[in-house]
Design a protein around this motif. Structure first.
Motif, PDB file in Angstrom:
ATOM      1  N   GLU A 207       0.837  -1.204   0.000  1.00 22.02           N
ATOM      2  CA  GLU A 207       0.000   0.000   0.000  1.00 22.02           C
ATOM      3  C   GLU A 207       0.877   1.262   0.000  1.00 22.02           C
ATOM      4  OE1 GLU A 207      -3.505   2.021   2.787  1.00 22.02           O
ATOM      5  OE2 GLU A 207      -2.649   0.092   3.343  1.00 22.02           O
ATOM      6  N   TYR A 208       1.949   1.243   0.783  1.00 20.75           N
ATOM      7  CA  TYR A 208       2.867   2.371   0.867  1.00 20.75           C
ATOM      8  C   TYR A 208       3.560   2.610  -0.468  1.00 20.75           C
ATOM      9  CZ  TYR A 208       6.585   5.306   2.878  1.00 20.75           C
ATOM     10  OH  TYR A 208       7.444   6.328   3.179  1.00 20.75           O
ATOM     11  N   LYS A 209       4.034   1.527  -1.091  1.00 20.97           N
ATOM     12  CA  LYS A 209       4.686   1.648  -2.394  1.00 20.97           C
ATOM     13  C   LYS A 209       3.710   2.200  -3.434  1.00 20.97           C
ATOM     14  CE  LYS A 209       8.397  -1.710  -2.570  1.00 20.97           C
ATOM     15  NZ  LYS A 209       8.810  -2.981  -3.180  1.00 20.97           N
ATOM     16  N   GLN A 210       2.473   1.740  -3.380  1.00 21.97           N
ATOM     17  CA  GLN A 210       1.447   2.220  -4.318  1.00 21.97           C
ATOM     18  C   GLN A 210       1.209   3.716  -4.117  1.00 21.97           C
ATOM     19  OE1 GLN A 210      -0.037   0.482  -6.748  1.00 21.97           O
ATOM     20  NE2 GLN A 210      -1.319   2.165  -7.386  1.00 21.97           N
ATOM     21  N   TYR A 211       1.151   4.152  -2.846  1.00 23.06           N
ATOM     22  CA  TYR A 211       0.906   5.559  -2.537  1.00 23.06           C
ATOM     23  C   TYR A 211       2.016   6.453  -3.082  1.00 23.06           C
ATOM     24  CZ  TYR A 211      -0.198   9.748   0.125  1.00 23.06           C
ATOM     25  OH  TYR A 211      -0.505  11.041   0.493  1.00 23.06           O
ATOM     26  N   LEU A 212       3.254   5.984  -3.025  1.00 21.55           N
ATOM     27  CA  LEU A 212       4.401   6.788  -3.459  1.00 21.55           C
ATOM     28  C   LEU A 212       4.872   6.469  -4.880  1.00 21.55           C
ATOM     29  CD1 LEU A 212       6.447   6.869  -0.151  1.00 21.55           C
ATOM     30  CD2 LEU A 212       5.112   8.696  -1.188  1.00 21.55           C
TER      31      LEU A 212
END
Length: 95
Positions: free
Chosen positions: A43-48
């Motif tokens: 989720e974090y990688k997707q956000y950034l």
């Protein structure tokens, strides 16, 4: 490299001048997602994703989040407190 990323997160708010938070909502959101243990690595990688142009950038983003996922809740709370202290410091206040 991990230490560099943490130091960058700490140093960025010093460039923002606001009375509450960093003055940059995107930065506030990234810091919040970084220290939130309920935000998954994917989720974090997707956000950034829009800021990580290369595989090396994606790897660095993943390593940064994993570094915070490996910390205790107490450490994460202390990091949040440190960020708030920086935001509230003399150097980040509006005149």
């Amino acid at each position: 490299m991990k230490l560099l990323m943490v130091l960058m997160l700490v140093a960025l708010p010093l460039l923002c001048y606001a009375s509450s938070g960093s003055g940059c909502q995107l930065l506030d959101d990234v810091v919040a997602k970084t220290i939130n243990p309920e935000v998954s690595l994917s989720e974090y990688k997707q956000y950034l994703q829009e800021f990580a142009d290369s595989d090396a950038d994606q790897q660095a983003v993943g390593e940064l989040k994993q570094c915070f996922l490996n910390q205790s809740n107490e450490t994460l709370q202390n990091f949040d407190l440190m960020m708030q202290t920086i935001y509230d410091s003399f150097w980040c206040k509006h005149s």
